[in-house]
Design a protein around this motif. Structure first.
Motif, PDB file in Angstrom:
ATOM      1  N   GLN A 160      29.747 -58.799 -34.342  1.00 29.88           N
ATOM      2  CA  GLN A 160      29.452 -60.324 -33.744  1.00 29.88           C
ATOM      3  C   GLN A 160      30.724 -59.951 -34.162  1.00 29.88           C
ATOM      4  N   GLU A 171      33.885 -57.914 -29.923  1.00 32.04           N
ATOM      5  CA  GLU A 171      32.880 -57.364 -28.420  1.00 32.04           C
ATOM      6  C   GLU A 171      34.701 -56.974 -27.173  1.00 32.04           C
ATOM      7  N   ASN A 210      26.887 -59.864 -27.193  1.00 29.89           N
ATOM      8  CA  ASN A 210      27.226 -58.493 -27.860  1.00 29.89           C
ATOM      9  C   ASN A 210      26.556 -57.732 -27.418  1.00 29.89           C
TER      10      ASN A 210
END
Length: 103
Positions: free
Chosen positions: A17, A20, A54
Protein backbone atom coordinates in the motif's frame (compact mmCIF):
# COMPACT_ATOMS: atom_id res chain seq x y z
CA UNK A 1 -5.75 -26.80 -33.00
CA UNK A 2 -4.94 -24.12 -35.56
CA UNK A 3 -3.79 -21.67 -32.90
CA UNK A 4 -0.39 -20.10 -33.48
CA UNK A 5 1.60 -20.68 -30.31
CA UNK A 6 2.50 -17.45 -28.59
CA UNK A 7 4.52 -17.42 -25.38
CA UNK A 8 3.65 -14.98 -22.60
CA UNK A 9 5.54 -13.84 -19.56
CA UNK A 10 2.83 -13.21 -16.96
CA UNK A 11 3.33 -11.59 -13.57
CA UNK A 12 0.90 -10.92 -10.75
CA UNK A 13 2.07 -8.15 -8.46
CA UNK A 14 0.68 -7.43 -4.99
CA UNK A 15 2.23 -4.01 -4.30
CA UNK A 16 2.59 -2.67 -0.76
CA UNK A 17 0.00 0.00 0.00
CA UNK A 18 1.27 3.46 -0.94
CA UNK A 19 4.06 2.13 -3.18
CA UNK A 20 2.01 1.99 -6.40
CA UNK A 21 3.57 5.05 -8.08
CA UNK A 22 7.11 3.90 -7.33
CA UNK A 23 6.21 0.44 -8.68
CA UNK A 24 4.79 1.97 -11.89
CA UNK A 25 7.99 3.95 -12.49
CA UNK A 26 10.31 0.97 -12.06
CA UNK A 27 8.06 -1.37 -14.08
CA UNK A 28 7.79 1.18 -16.91
CA UNK A 29 11.55 1.72 -16.94
CA UNK A 30 12.06 -2.06 -17.20
CA UNK A 31 9.50 -2.34 -20.02
CA UNK A 32 11.18 0.50 -21.92
CA UNK A 33 14.63 -1.06 -21.42
CA UNK A 34 13.26 -4.36 -22.73
CA UNK A 35 11.82 -2.67 -25.82
CA UNK A 36 14.95 -0.61 -26.47
CA UNK A 37 17.18 -3.69 -26.26
CA UNK A 38 15.06 -5.87 -28.55
CA UNK A 39 14.86 -8.78 -26.14
CA UNK A 40 12.68 -10.72 -28.66
CA UNK A 41 9.43 -9.74 -27.03
CA UNK A 42 6.59 -8.34 -29.07
CA UNK A 43 4.85 -6.10 -26.56
CA UNK A 44 3.87 -5.65 -22.94
CA UNK A 45 0.75 -4.69 -20.98
CA UNK A 46 0.35 -3.66 -17.35
CA UNK A 47 -3.13 -3.85 -15.81
CA UNK A 48 -4.23 -2.35 -12.50
CA UNK A 49 -7.21 -3.69 -10.58
CA UNK A 50 -9.95 -1.04 -10.34
CA UNK A 51 -11.05 -2.15 -6.88
CA UNK A 52 -7.77 -3.33 -5.35
CA UNK A 53 -5.46 -0.51 -6.51
CA UNK A 54 -2.30 -2.25 -5.33
CA UNK A 55 -2.90 -5.35 -7.51
CA UNK A 56 -1.31 -5.40 -10.96
CA UNK A 57 -1.03 -8.00 -13.69
CA UNK A 58 1.57 -7.66 -16.42
CA UNK A 59 2.04 -9.77 -19.49
CA UNK A 60 4.02 -9.64 -22.66
CA UNK A 61 4.31 -11.83 -25.69
CA UNK A 62 7.60 -13.47 -26.62
CA UNK A 63 8.91 -15.46 -29.54
CA UNK A 64 10.04 -18.49 -27.48
CA UNK A 65 10.24 -19.68 -23.87
CA UNK A 66 14.03 -19.38 -24.16
CA UNK A 67 13.60 -15.65 -24.88
CA UNK A 68 11.68 -15.21 -21.61
CA UNK A 69 14.32 -17.12 -19.69
CA UNK A 70 17.15 -15.11 -21.28
CA UNK A 71 15.35 -11.84 -20.45
CA UNK A 72 14.88 -12.85 -16.82
CA UNK A 73 18.60 -13.67 -16.60
CA UNK A 74 19.76 -10.25 -17.82
CA UNK A 75 21.50 -8.13 -15.13
CA UNK A 76 19.13 -5.23 -15.93
CA UNK A 77 16.08 -7.42 -15.33
CA UNK A 78 17.55 -8.81 -12.11
CA UNK A 79 18.36 -5.32 -10.79
CA UNK A 80 14.86 -4.03 -11.58
CA UNK A 81 13.27 -7.17 -10.12
CA UNK A 82 15.11 -6.65 -6.81
CA UNK A 83 13.66 -3.13 -6.63
CA UNK A 84 10.18 -4.34 -7.59
CA UNK A 85 10.33 -7.15 -5.05
CA UNK A 86 11.06 -4.62 -2.27
CA UNK A 87 7.83 -2.82 -3.20
CA UNK A 88 5.67 -5.96 -3.20
CA UNK A 89 4.12 -8.26 -0.64
CA UNK A 90 3.84 -11.02 -3.23
CA UNK A 91 4.89 -11.68 -6.84
CA UNK A 92 3.96 -14.61 -9.05
CA UNK A 93 5.93 -15.15 -12.28
CA UNK A 94 4.73 -17.52 -14.99
CA UNK A 95 5.62 -18.41 -18.53
CA UNK A 96 2.51 -19.44 -20.45
CA UNK A 97 1.34 -20.28 -23.95
CA UNK A 98 -1.93 -19.46 -25.61
CA UNK A 99 -4.27 -22.35 -26.22
CA UNK A 100 -7.29 -20.42 -27.47
CA UNK A 101 -8.09 -16.92 -28.61
CA UNK A 102 -10.94 -15.03 -30.23
CA UNK A 103 -10.43 -11.88 -32.27
Amino acid sequence: MGVKEIIYAVEIWSVKQGKEEEFLKIWTDLANWTKDNEMCNTGAVLLQDLEQKNRFISFGSWKTPACVQAWREQPEFKAAFVKLKELCDEIKLSTMKNVFSIS
